[in-house]
Motif scaffolding. Structure first.
Motif, PDB file in Angstrom:
ATOM      1  N   VAL A 110       6.717 -16.888 -43.154  1.00  0.00           N
ATOM      2  CA  VAL A 110       5.415 -16.235 -43.192  1.00  0.00           C
ATOM      3  C   VAL A 110       5.597 -14.784 -42.732  1.00  0.00           C
ATOM      4  CG1 VAL A 110       3.040 -16.240 -42.358  1.00  0.00           C
ATOM      5  CG2 VAL A 110       4.259 -18.423 -42.674  1.00  0.00           C
ATOM      6  N   VAL A 111       5.211 -13.858 -43.598  1.00  0.00           N
ATOM      7  CA  VAL A 111       5.354 -12.422 -43.318  1.00  0.00           C
ATOM      8  C   VAL A 111       3.974 -11.774 -43.398  1.00  0.00           C
ATOM      9  CG1 VAL A 111       6.373 -10.231 -44.087  1.00  0.00           C
ATOM     10  CG2 VAL A 111       7.682 -12.366 -44.275  1.00  0.00           C
ATOM     11  N   TRP A 112       3.662 -10.929 -42.429  1.00  0.00           N
ATOM     12  CA  TRP A 112       2.375 -10.212 -42.410  1.00  0.00           C
ATOM     13  C   TRP A 112       2.675  -8.718 -42.468  1.00  0.00           C
ATOM     14  CZ3 TRP A 112      -2.556 -12.595 -40.490  1.00  0.00           C
ATOM     15  CH2 TRP A 112      -3.629 -11.694 -40.472  1.00  0.00           C
ATOM     16  N   LEU A 113       2.093  -8.040 -43.450  1.00  0.00           N
ATOM     17  CA  LEU A 113       2.275  -6.603 -43.611  1.00  0.00           C
ATOM     18  C   LEU A 113       0.948  -5.900 -43.329  1.00  0.00           C
ATOM     19  CD1 LEU A 113       4.346  -6.596 -46.949  1.00  0.00           C
ATOM     20  CD2 LEU A 113       5.217  -6.658 -44.596  1.00  0.00           C
ATOM     21  N   SER A 114       0.925  -5.060 -42.296  1.00  0.00           N
ATOM     22  CA  SER A 114      -0.301  -4.352 -41.886  1.00  0.00           C
ATOM     23  C   SER A 114      -0.176  -2.870 -42.213  1.00  0.00           C
ATOM     24  CB  SER A 114      -0.538  -4.517 -40.380  1.00  0.00           C
ATOM     25  OG  SER A 114      -0.907  -5.832 -40.057  1.00  0.00           O
ATOM     26  N   TYR A 115      -1.162  -2.347 -42.928  1.00  0.00           N
ATOM     27  CA  TYR A 115      -1.109  -0.964 -43.401  1.00  0.00           C
ATOM     28  C   TYR A 115      -2.225  -0.119 -42.779  1.00  0.00           C
ATOM     29  CZ  TYR A 115       1.892  -2.998 -47.048  1.00  0.00           C
ATOM     30  OH  TYR A 115       2.891  -3.657 -47.729  1.00  0.00           O
ATOM     31  N   ASN A 116      -1.886   1.130 -42.517  1.00  0.00           N
ATOM     32  CA  ASN A 116      -2.875   2.173 -42.228  1.00  0.00           C
ATOM     33  C   ASN A 116      -3.724   1.912 -40.985  1.00  0.00           C
ATOM     34  OD1 ASN A 116      -4.115   4.191 -44.960  1.00  0.00           O
ATOM     35  ND2 ASN A 116      -3.967   4.727 -42.802  1.00  0.00           N
ATOM     36  N   VAL A 117      -3.071   1.509 -39.887  1.00  0.00           N
ATOM     37  CA  VAL A 117      -3.801   1.346 -38.625  1.00  0.00           C
ATOM     38  C   VAL A 117      -4.308   2.686 -38.118  1.00  0.00           C
ATOM     39  CG1 VAL A 117      -1.729   1.507 -37.178  1.00  0.00           C
ATOM     40  CG2 VAL A 117      -3.736   0.255 -36.343  1.00  0.00           C
ATOM     41  N   ILE A 225       7.212 -12.761 -39.143  1.00  0.00           N
ATOM     42  CA  ILE A 225       7.516 -11.328 -39.169  1.00  0.00           C
ATOM     43  C   ILE A 225       6.217 -10.554 -39.326  1.00  0.00           C
ATOM     44  CG2 ILE A 225       8.690  -9.459 -40.415  1.00  0.00           C
ATOM     45  CD1 ILE A 225      10.749 -11.525 -41.352  1.00  0.00           C
ATOM     46  N   HIS A 226       6.073  -9.497 -38.561  1.00  0.00           N
ATOM     47  CA  HIS A 226       4.914  -8.611 -38.724  1.00  0.00           C
ATOM     48  C   HIS A 226       5.408  -7.171 -38.791  1.00  0.00           C
ATOM     49  CE1 HIS A 226       1.572  -5.959 -37.440  1.00  0.00           C
ATOM     50  NE2 HIS A 226       0.872  -6.765 -38.221  1.00  0.00           N
ATOM     51  N   VAL A 227       4.945  -6.441 -39.803  1.00  0.00           N
ATOM     52  CA  VAL A 227       5.308  -5.030 -39.953  1.00  0.00           C
ATOM     53  C   VAL A 227       4.046  -4.172 -39.835  1.00  0.00           C
ATOM     54  CG1 VAL A 227       6.318  -3.268 -41.438  1.00  0.00           C
ATOM     55  CG2 VAL A 227       7.272  -5.580 -41.424  1.00  0.00           C
ATOM     56  N   ASP A 228       4.144  -3.137 -39.031  1.00  0.00           N
ATOM     57  CA  ASP A 228       3.052  -2.185 -38.835  1.00  0.00           C
ATOM     58  C   ASP A 228       3.504  -0.852 -39.428  1.00  0.00           C
ATOM     59  OD1 ASP A 228       0.590  -1.370 -37.920  1.00  0.00           O
ATOM     60  OD2 ASP A 228       1.282  -0.903 -35.901  1.00  0.00           O
ATOM     61  N   PHE A 229       2.880  -0.434 -40.534  1.00  0.00           N
ATOM     62  CA  PHE A 229       3.309   0.764 -41.259  1.00  0.00           C
ATOM     63  C   PHE A 229       2.621   2.007 -40.686  1.00  0.00           C
ATOM     64  CE2 PHE A 229       4.157  -2.638 -44.240  1.00  0.00           C
ATOM     65  CZ  PHE A 229       5.376  -2.279 -44.797  1.00  0.00           C
ATOM     66  N   HIS A 230       3.418   3.011 -40.373  1.00  0.00           N
ATOM     67  CA  HIS A 230       2.926   4.237 -39.733  1.00  0.00           C
ATOM     68  C   HIS A 230       3.497   5.472 -40.423  1.00  0.00           C
ATOM     69  CE1 HIS A 230       1.018   2.796 -35.933  1.00  0.00           C
ATOM     70  NE2 HIS A 230       1.723   1.722 -36.210  1.00  0.00           N
ATOM     71  N   GLY A 299       5.602 -14.734 -30.825  1.00  0.00           N
ATOM     72  CA  GLY A 299       6.609 -15.454 -31.580  1.00  0.00           C
ATOM     73  C   GLY A 299       7.214 -14.773 -32.785  1.00  0.00           C
ATOM     74  N   GLY A 300       6.686 -13.621 -33.193  1.00  0.00           N
ATOM     75  CA  GLY A 300       7.159 -12.989 -34.406  1.00  0.00           C
ATOM     76  C   GLY A 300       8.259 -11.973 -34.186  1.00  0.00           C
ATOM     77  N   ILE A 301       8.742 -11.432 -35.290  1.00  0.00           N
ATOM     78  CA  ILE A 301       9.611 -10.263 -35.269  1.00  0.00           C
ATOM     79  C   ILE A 301       8.688  -9.091 -35.576  1.00  0.00           C
ATOM     80  CG2 ILE A 301      11.710  -9.200 -36.155  1.00  0.00           C
ATOM     81  CD1 ILE A 301      12.175 -12.003 -35.015  1.00  0.00           C
ATOM     82  N   GLY A 302       8.204  -8.408 -34.550  1.00  0.00           N
ATOM     83  CA  GLY A 302       7.262  -7.315 -34.729  1.00  0.00           C
ATOM     84  C   GLY A 302       7.994  -5.997 -34.864  1.00  0.00           C
ATOM     85  N   MET A 303       7.640  -5.221 -35.880  1.00  0.00           N
ATOM     86  CA  MET A 303       8.355  -3.969 -36.147  1.00  0.00           C
ATOM     87  C   MET A 303       7.400  -2.868 -36.584  1.00  0.00           C
ATOM     88  SD  MET A 303      11.622  -5.513 -38.242  1.00  0.00           S
ATOM     89  CE  MET A 303      10.523  -6.447 -39.301  1.00  0.00           C
ATOM     90  N   THR A 304       7.717  -1.669 -36.177  1.00  0.00           N
ATOM     91  CA  THR A 304       7.041  -0.467 -36.649  1.00  0.00           C
ATOM     92  C   THR A 304       7.940   0.224 -37.662  1.00  0.00           C
ATOM     93  OG1 THR A 304       5.773  -0.074 -34.627  1.00  0.00           O
ATOM     94  CG2 THR A 304       6.286   1.843 -35.970  1.00  0.00           C
TER      95      THR A 304
END
Length: 829
Positions: A110-117, A225-230, A299-304
Motif C-alpha cells: 500500500v503506497v500513499w502519494l500526497s501532493y501539494n501540501v 510507504i508515504h511520499v510527501d511531494f515538495h 509504521g510506514g516508510i515516510g519520505m519527503t
C-alpha cells in the motif's frame, strides 16, 4: 513457459493500447499541455473523476472540504481485481498492525502519494495527473500487487491562491527573468492554507480541517510507504531519501534501509536523464508532525521529495547557472520519483508486509505508561486529540504510580484518581505514543529542521508521570456535563482554567450577557471561587429573557459545569459589590495583518478568534495602519513579524498616545522589538555581552566545514523551559505557580522595572529540546509575559508565542487573559 511469458507480455501491451485509446491524457482533457499553465483545483478534481469513471483501475473518494469549500479527495489506483476487493485488502493490511482481525496481508503493498501540501509548491499537483495516467497505462503491471492512494492536493485553498494570482500576473509569453513580478508572490503567499497554517507541520496536532479529515482516511489504511511531494529553492537539485540525521529512535533499521533502496532506484532514472539530485542532507526525521515523520511513526516508510521551484519559479525561471527551470521539468521529476516509488513497493511486497507487522509488535520501550493529572477541560482537549489519531487511553485506578515526574525532571510518585488519564505504549500506535509523550526526544544530531521539543504533557499543562511499568486503566471517554437552572440563584459562576472557558465567555458576551470576574479568590455559598472565576448575576441581566434557562443552555452547549451562589455577601474575599469584582466589557479588537507581519503568526491569531473562541475582531493591513484608526478600537494585537521602519518615530508616538488614553497593545514574539529599548517603554533587551569587555575576547578559529554547527551554538530550536507565574496578576489567572513555555529563539528581555513580570524564566535549564551553548546565558532572569501600564492603557509583552501552531494548548489561556482581564478599564470609543 517461454510462450506463456510472451503471451502475458502481448496481453499487457494490448491492454495498454486499448486503455490508452479510451482514456484522455491530461493534455487532452485539460485542453492545454501540462506545464504550460497552472491548473486550477476543480479541473484537477475533474480529471481524477473522469479517470475513475472510465477506468476500472481507479476509485475516486471525496473525503472532505476545505474552509473555502474546495474538494478534498483521494483516488485508489490498482488492478481491477484489487479495486473490487479494496475493503478486504484494507482489513488484511490492518490485521498486520493489530488493528483488524482477519487473515494477514502478505503479497500486496500500500503506497500513499500526497501532493501539494504547500500551495505554492505547485508542480506536484500537475505531476499527480500525469502520474495517475502513467500508472494505469504504461506501468499497470505494478498495480497487480500494489494499491496506490493518491491525494492530488492536500492544500487546495493555498494552491488556488497561488495559481489564481500567478495566472493573473504572468506575462505572455511568461518571463524567465527572476526580477519579473510573476516570480514575487504578495503576502501571505500560497504556501499556507486558509488560516495561514503550514499543513506540513500539522499532522500530529491536527488543528486544521484538512488534516482532521485526511487522518480519518489515513488511519483506515496506514500505508507501507508515504511520499510527501515538495519544492525548494530554484537553484537546488532534486532531493529524495534517505534523510539526514537526526532520526527519531522509534524509526527501525528497516525503515532506514528501505529509504536507501528507494533512493537508489530513483537515482537510476535520474542518472539516465542526466538530472542532478542529492540525498542525506537538510531533511531529517525527528519532528513528529511532518508528512514524512508522522507516517513513519505509524509504521510506514515516510519520505519527503523536494523539487526546485517553490513559489518563485512560475512557468519558467532562469537559475543562477543560466539554465531555465520550467514547470514541465519540475512535474516530470516528481512524476518519475512517484512511479519509481510504486515500482519499489511492487518489487518488495513480502518484506514490506513482514516489517510492517514487526513494527507494530515490537513496542518494548523504557516508559510503558504515561499518567496525566489535570482538570476536566484539559483532559477533554487531550482526549479529542488522541481520538483523531485513534490512540487508545483509559482512566487510572486511584493507586500511586511512580516514575519520571515531568515537573521536577526526577523520579517521584503521584496519587491517581479515576479522572486521571493513562496512555500506554502497549497498543498498535505505541511508537507514536512514545514520540508524542516522552519527556525528552533523543537527539542524534543537534542540526535539525524544526523544533526539538513538543512533549504533550508539557504542551497541555498536565502533572504527569512516565512509568516504567504498565499502569492498569479502565475505559474512558470525553467528560460531558449537563447543568440545570436554579431560579433562586443570586448568580451563576464558572471556573476559569482552560482556553475553552474563553469560548464560553465569548458566547455569553456575544449574546449580550453582562459578565463579571473576581480579581481575588472568594468563598461564597459554599463555593470556592478562584481569581478569574466568571460571575453572571441576576441583577446585571434583567434584560435577558428566561435568564436561568439561557445561562444553562450556553453552559451545556460548551459542556461546562455551572455553579450558583445565593448572595452577594461572601464568607471570605470580596463581596459582589467590591471593586475587585469587575465587569468584562465587549471589546473592539484590531489585529495587524499584511506585509511585514508573519503570515503564520497572523494566521494563528485569526484561527484563535474564529475557531477557538468565536469572538469578533477586525484585521487591519499594515498599509492602512495609523494611530488615528485605532481610536475605533480598545485593543491592538500585533502578531510576530518583521516591522522594521513600519513603526517610525511618529507612528510610535501616535501609538503611545492612544495607549495613554486607555488603549491596550498585545505584542507577540518579534513584535516586541517595536517597543524594546525605545523611549517611553520599559522593555529592555538582555545581553550578557553588556558586561564583558569585547577587547579581551580571543578570536575563536573555526574550520569552514564547522560553521553551520558553530552557528547553532547561538540558537534555541524549540526547547521547553519551566517558568514561574505571578498568578495574582490577571494575566496569570487560571494557572498555578509554574508554566512550561516553548521557547523558539534566544532573544531575551530583562525584567520590567516599572511593570508586572507575570511569567518569568528564573533558571535557564531546558527541560526538553536543544539549546545552543551560547544561547542560554541571557535567559536566566528573563521576561516571558509581562504588562506595562502607560497612562490609562497598557502594553502586554508576550515574548514567547502562546498560540504557536495552535498546539501549545496550555499557553492559550494567557492570551485570553490578556484580551479580557488585563487592563479592564477600557477607553471610551
Amino acid at each position: 513457459m517461454k510462450h506463456k511469458s510472451l503471451l502475458i507480455i502481448f496481453i499487457s501491451l494490448l491492454t495498454f493500447q486499448l486503455t490508452a485509446q479510451k482514456l484522455q491524457t491530461p493534455d487532452e482533457f485539460l485542453g492545454y499541455k501540462l506545464g504550460s499553465r497552472f491548473t486550477r483545483h476543480h479541473k484537477v478534481v475533474d480529471y481524477f473523476k473522469y479517470i475513475a469513471q472510465n477506468s476500472d483501475k481507479v476509485k475516486f473518494q471525496k473525503y472532505g472540504e476545505t474552509n473555502e469549500l474546495r474538494t478534498l479527495a483521494v483516488a485508489y489506483v490498482s488492478s481491477a481485481s484489487n479495486i473490487k476487493n479494496l475493503e478486504t485488502i484494507r482489513k488484511q493490511h490492518l490485521t498486520n498492525a493489530g488493528i483488524e482481525n482477519t487473515t494477514e496481508l502478505k503479497d500486496k503493498a500500500v503506497v500513499w502519494l500526497s501532493y501539494n501540501v504547500h500551495g505554492n509548491e505547485a508542480s506536484s499537483t500537475e505531476a499527480s495527473m500525469l502520474t495517475l495516467y502513467k500508472l494505469i497505462t504504461e506501468n499497470s503491471t505494478y498495480l497487480e500487487n500494489t494499491v496506490v492512494i493518491m491525494d492530488p492536493c492536500i492544500n487546495p485553498d493555498g494552491r488556488d491562491r497561488y495559481a489564481n494570482w500567478y495566472n493573473q500576473v504572468v506575462a505572455a509569453p511568461n518571463n524567465n527573468n527572476p526580477d519579473a513580478r510573476e516570480h514575487h508572490e504578495p503576502w501571505p503567499s500560497g504556501r499556507p492554507n486558509h488560516y495561514l497554517f503550514d499543513l506540513n507541520r500539522d499532522w500530529a496536532w491536527a488543528t486544521q480541517v484538512e488534516t482532521q479529515q485526511r487522518l480519518k482516511v489515513y488511519n483506515k489504511w496506514l500505508p507501507h510507504i508515504h511520499v510527501d511531494f515538495h519544492e525548494q529553492g530554484i537553484n537546488n537539485p532534486y532531493y529524495f531519501a534517505p534523510a539526514v540525521e537526526p532520526y527519531h529512535e522509534v524509526i527501525t533499521d528497516w525503515q532506514r534501509e528501505f529509504q536507501t533502496q528507494i533512493g537508489k532506484n530513483h537515482a537510476k532514472y535520474f542518472d539516465k536523464n542526466g538530472w542532478y539530485y542529492f540525498t542525506k542532507e537538510s531533511f531529517d526525521l525527528l519532528y513528529p508532525s511532518y508528512g514524512d515523520t508522522y507516517p513513519t511513526y505509524v509504521g510506514g516508510i515516510g519520505m519527503t521529495y523536494e523539487q526546485a521551484g517553490h513559489g518563485r519559479a512560475g512557468l519558467g525561471i532562469t537559475k543562477r547557472d543560466g539554465e531555465v527551470l520550467t514547470l514541465w521539468d519540475r512535474l516530470i521529476h516528481h512524476t518519475t520519483s512517484g512511479i519509481s516509488t510504486v515500482e519499489m513497493a511492487s518489487k518488495n511486497t513480502a518484506k514490506l508486509n513482514s516489517e510492517f507487522k514487526k513494527y507494530f509488535h515490537d513496542n518494548d520501550f523504557k516508559y510503558k505508561s504515561y499518567v496525566l493529572k489535570g482538570n476536566k477541560s484539559k483532559t477533554n482537549a487531550l482526549i479529542a486529540l488522541l481520538d483523531k489519531h485513534e490512540i487508545k487511553y483509559g482512566t487510572a485506578n486511584g493507586k500511586n504510580v511512580s516514575g519520571y515526574k515531568y515537573d521536577t525532571r526526577s523520579k517521584g510518585s503521584m496519587k491517581t484518581s479515576s479522572s486521571d488519564l493513562v496512555v500506554s505504549t502497549d497498543q498498535p500506535k505505541g511508537r507514536l505514543v512514545k514520540a508524542l509523550f516522552e519527556p525528552v526526544a533523543k537527539l542524534s544530531d543537534s542540526i535539525t529542521y524544526d523544533i526539538t521539543a513538543w512533549s504533550l504533557p508539557y504542551a497541555y499543562g498536565f502533572k504527569a508521570i512516565a512509568s516504567e511499568k504498565l499502569v492498569a486503566s479502565s475505559p474512558m471517554h470525553l467528560n460531558t456535563t449537563a447543568s440545570t437552572p436554579n431560579r433562586n440563584a443570586y448568580a451563576y459562576t464558572f471556573e476559569w482554567n482552560h482556553i475553552s472557558d474563553s469560548k464560553l465567555l465569548g458566547d455569553l458576551l456575544q449574546q449580550n450577557f453582562r459578565v463579571r470576574f473576581t480579581r481575588k479568590e472568594m468563598t461564597n455559598s459554599g463555593q470556592n471561587l478562584k481569581a478569574g472565576s466568571l460571575l453572571i448575576t441576576r441583577g446585571d441581566n434583567k434584560h435577558i429573557k428566561s435568564f436561568d434557562d439561557a445561562v444553562v443552555t450556553i453552559a451545556n452547549k460548551h459542556s461546562k459545569h455551572v455553579s450558583t451562589i445565593n448572595s452577594g455577601f461572601s464568607d471570605k474575599g470580596p463581596d459582589m459589590g467590591s471593586s475587585d469584582v469587575r465587569e468584562i466589557k465587549n471589546q473592539k479588537i484590531a489585529v495587524l495583518s499584511g506585509d511585514k507581519t508573519s503570515s503564520l503568526s497572523y494566521g494563528e491569531v485569526q484561527y484563535f478568534f474564529e475557531q477557538e473562541i468565536n469572538y469578533p475582531y477586525t484585521a487591519i493591513n499594515t498599509d492602512d495602519f495609523s494611530a488615528n484608526i485605532l481610536d475605533n478600537y480598545h485593543t491592538l494585537v500585533i502578531p510576530n513579524g518583521y516591522y522594521g521602519s513600519l513603526f517610525s518615530k511618529s507612528k510610535l508616538d501616535g501609538l503611545k498616545s492612544w495607549i495613554r488614553k486607555g488603549g491596550k497593545v498585545i505584542a507577540i514574539g518579534g513584535a516586541n522589538r517595536i517597543f524594546a529599548d525605545k523611549k517611553g517603554f520599559g522593555l529592555k533587551s538582555k545581553s550578557s555581552s553588556d558586561d564583558k569587555d569585547k577587547s579581551d575576547k580571543e578570536v575563536e578559529l573555526i574550520n569552514y566545514e564547522d560553521l553551520e554547527r558553530d552557528r547553532i551554538k547561538g540558537s534555541i530550536t524549540g526547547a521547553i523551559f519551566k517558568t514561574n507565574i505571578d498568578n495574582s496578576h490577571p494575566l496569570g489567572f487560571g494557572y498555578g505557580t509554574s508554566y512550561f513555555t516553548l521557547k523558539q529563539g534566544a532573544k531575551s528581555y530583562k525584567y520590567l522595572e516599572n511593570g508586572y513580570n507575570v511569567v518569568r524564566l528564573e533558571n535557564n535549564a531546558a527541560y526538553s529540546g536543544f539549546t545552543g551553548s551560547n544561547a542560554i546565558d541571557d535567559l536566566t532572569k528573563s521576561l516571558i509575559f509581562g504588562e506595562e501600564n502607560i497612562g490609562r492603557g497598557s502594553v502586554i509583552y508576550m515574548i514567547d508565542n502562546p498560540l504557536f501552531r495552535a498546539f501549545w494548548d496550555n499557553g492559550k489561556l494567557f492570551f485570553a487573559n490578556a484580551l479580557f482581564f488585563a487592563n479592564p478599564s477600557m477607553k471610551k470609543l
